[in-house]
Scaffold this active site. Structure first.
Site, PDB file in Angstrom:
ATOM      1  N   ASP A   8       0.864  -1.092  -0.035  1.00 45.08           N
ATOM      2  CA  ASP A   8      -0.055   0.149   0.162  1.00 45.08           C
ATOM      3  C   ASP A   8       0.861   1.291  -0.005  1.00 45.08           C
ATOM      4  OD1 ASP A   8       1.089   0.199   2.562  1.00 45.08           O
ATOM      5  OD2 ASP A   8      -1.155   0.237   3.622  1.00 45.08           O
ATOM      6  N   HIS A   9       0.461   2.285   0.251  1.00 42.93           N
ATOM      7  CA  HIS A   9       1.154   3.850   0.223  1.00 42.93           C
ATOM      8  C   HIS A   9       2.226   3.543   1.268  1.00 42.93           C
ATOM      9  CE1 HIS A   9      -2.335   4.195   2.894  1.00 42.93           C
ATOM     10  NE2 HIS A   9      -1.704   4.893   3.694  1.00 42.93           N
ATOM     11  N   CYS A  65       3.170  -3.196   4.171  1.00 43.35           N
ATOM     12  CA  CYS A  65       2.532  -1.959   4.631  1.00 43.35           C
ATOM     13  C   CYS A  65       3.283  -1.290   5.633  1.00 43.35           C
ATOM     14  CB  CYS A  65       0.783  -2.166   4.810  1.00 43.35           C
ATOM     15  SG  CYS A  65       0.705  -3.305   6.385  1.00 43.35           S
ATOM     16  N   THR A  67       2.901  -1.489   9.101  1.00 38.87           N
ATOM     17  CA  THR A  67       3.325  -2.312   9.993  1.00 38.87           C
ATOM     18  C   THR A  67       3.640  -3.743   9.349  1.00 38.87           C
ATOM     19  OG1 THR A  67       0.912  -3.161  10.596  1.00 38.87           O
ATOM     20  CG2 THR A  67       2.065  -0.881  11.925  1.00 38.87           C
ATOM     21  N   GLY A  68       2.815  -4.271   8.488  1.00 36.51           N
ATOM     22  CA  GLY A  68       2.807  -5.402   7.811  1.00 36.51           C
ATOM     23  C   GLY A  68       1.757  -6.205   8.439  1.00 36.51           C
ATOM     24  N   GLY A  70      -1.610  -5.634   8.510  1.00 38.49           N
ATOM     25  CA  GLY A  70      -2.877  -5.768   7.743  1.00 38.49           C
ATOM     26  C   GLY A  70      -2.844  -6.383   6.570  1.00 38.49           C
ATOM     27  N   HIS A  98      10.650 -24.197   8.555  1.00 40.61           N
ATOM     28  CA  HIS A  98       9.468 -25.023   9.571  1.00 40.61           C
ATOM     29  C   HIS A  98       8.169 -24.961   8.662  1.00 40.61           C
ATOM     30  CE1 HIS A  98      12.383 -25.250  13.141  1.00 40.61           C
ATOM     31  NE2 HIS A  98      12.975 -25.884  12.001  1.00 40.61           N
ATOM     32  N   ARG A 132       9.337 -33.729   9.548  1.00 41.07           N
ATOM     33  CA  ARG A 132       8.539 -33.624  10.326  1.00 41.07           C
ATOM     34  C   ARG A 132       7.614 -32.234  10.445  1.00 41.07           C
ATOM     35  NH1 ARG A 132      12.919 -31.662  13.058  1.00 41.07           N
ATOM     36  NH2 ARG A 132      12.772 -29.864  14.522  1.00 41.07           N
ATOM     37  N   HIS A 133       8.288 -31.367   9.643  1.00 44.69           N
ATOM     38  CA  HIS A 133       7.583 -30.203   9.524  1.00 44.69           C
ATOM     39  C   HIS A 133       6.394 -30.230   8.299  1.00 44.69           C
ATOM     40  CE1 HIS A 133      10.488 -28.300  11.927  1.00 44.69           C
ATOM     41  NE2 HIS A 133      11.431 -28.653  11.163  1.00 44.69           N
TER      42      HIS A 133
END
Length: 145
Positions: A8-9, A65, A67-68, A70, A98, A132-133
């Site tokens: 986004d912006h 964005c 904060t990352g 949203g 993982h 296992r992952h």
């Protein structure tokens, strides 16, 4: 490998920085928007990157964005996407090893351009360990229904 990238912006400047870095590394990328610093809605770009990755058009994705948060939630709404919000290189590495994450989310207001490049480098170059992952990833994907 083709990387879908979108922001986004709030993440536009960092997206452009990462696009230049990807190009310098010979890594193809598809810019899914936004096209400038004008206010826009992050769900549009999280979804676009998610759909490009889920369809196989692109092998990995990066979403940004402020904060990352949203944009990562938006990308994760797309069936087949495992988007991980990271703010350090260890998390970027371990989510590949993982969780077989296929989209990296970051916050432009949280990480600077040097750390963002290093996180992208680690994310794009770290293989999934499987073993296992794989069982755990399969269980995660079953939640989608």
């Amino acid at each position: 490998m083709i990387v879908a990238i979108g922001s986004d912006h709030g993440g536009y400047a960092l997206k452009e920085h990462l696009k230049a870095w990807l190009d310098s590394q010979g890594i193809a990328c598809r810019d899914m928007g936004c096209g400038g610093p004008e206010s826009c809605d992050y769900p549009v770009y999280g979804e676009a990157v998610g759909r490009a990755v889920a369809s196989g058009e692109c092998q990995r994705g990066i979403v940004i964005c402020t904060t990352g948060v949203g944009i990562s939630i938006s990308a994760n709404k797309v069936k087949g996407v495992r988007c991980a919000l990271c703010a350090d290189t260890l998390t970027a590495e371990m989510t590949r090893r993982h969780n077989d994450a296929n989209v990296l989310a970051m916050g432009a207001g949280i990480v600077g351009p040097n750390l963002a490049v290093r996180m992208a480098e680690v994310f794009l170059n770290t293989p999934f360990e499987g073993g296992r992952h794989q069982r755990r990833v399969d269980r995660m994907m079953e939640i989608e229904g």
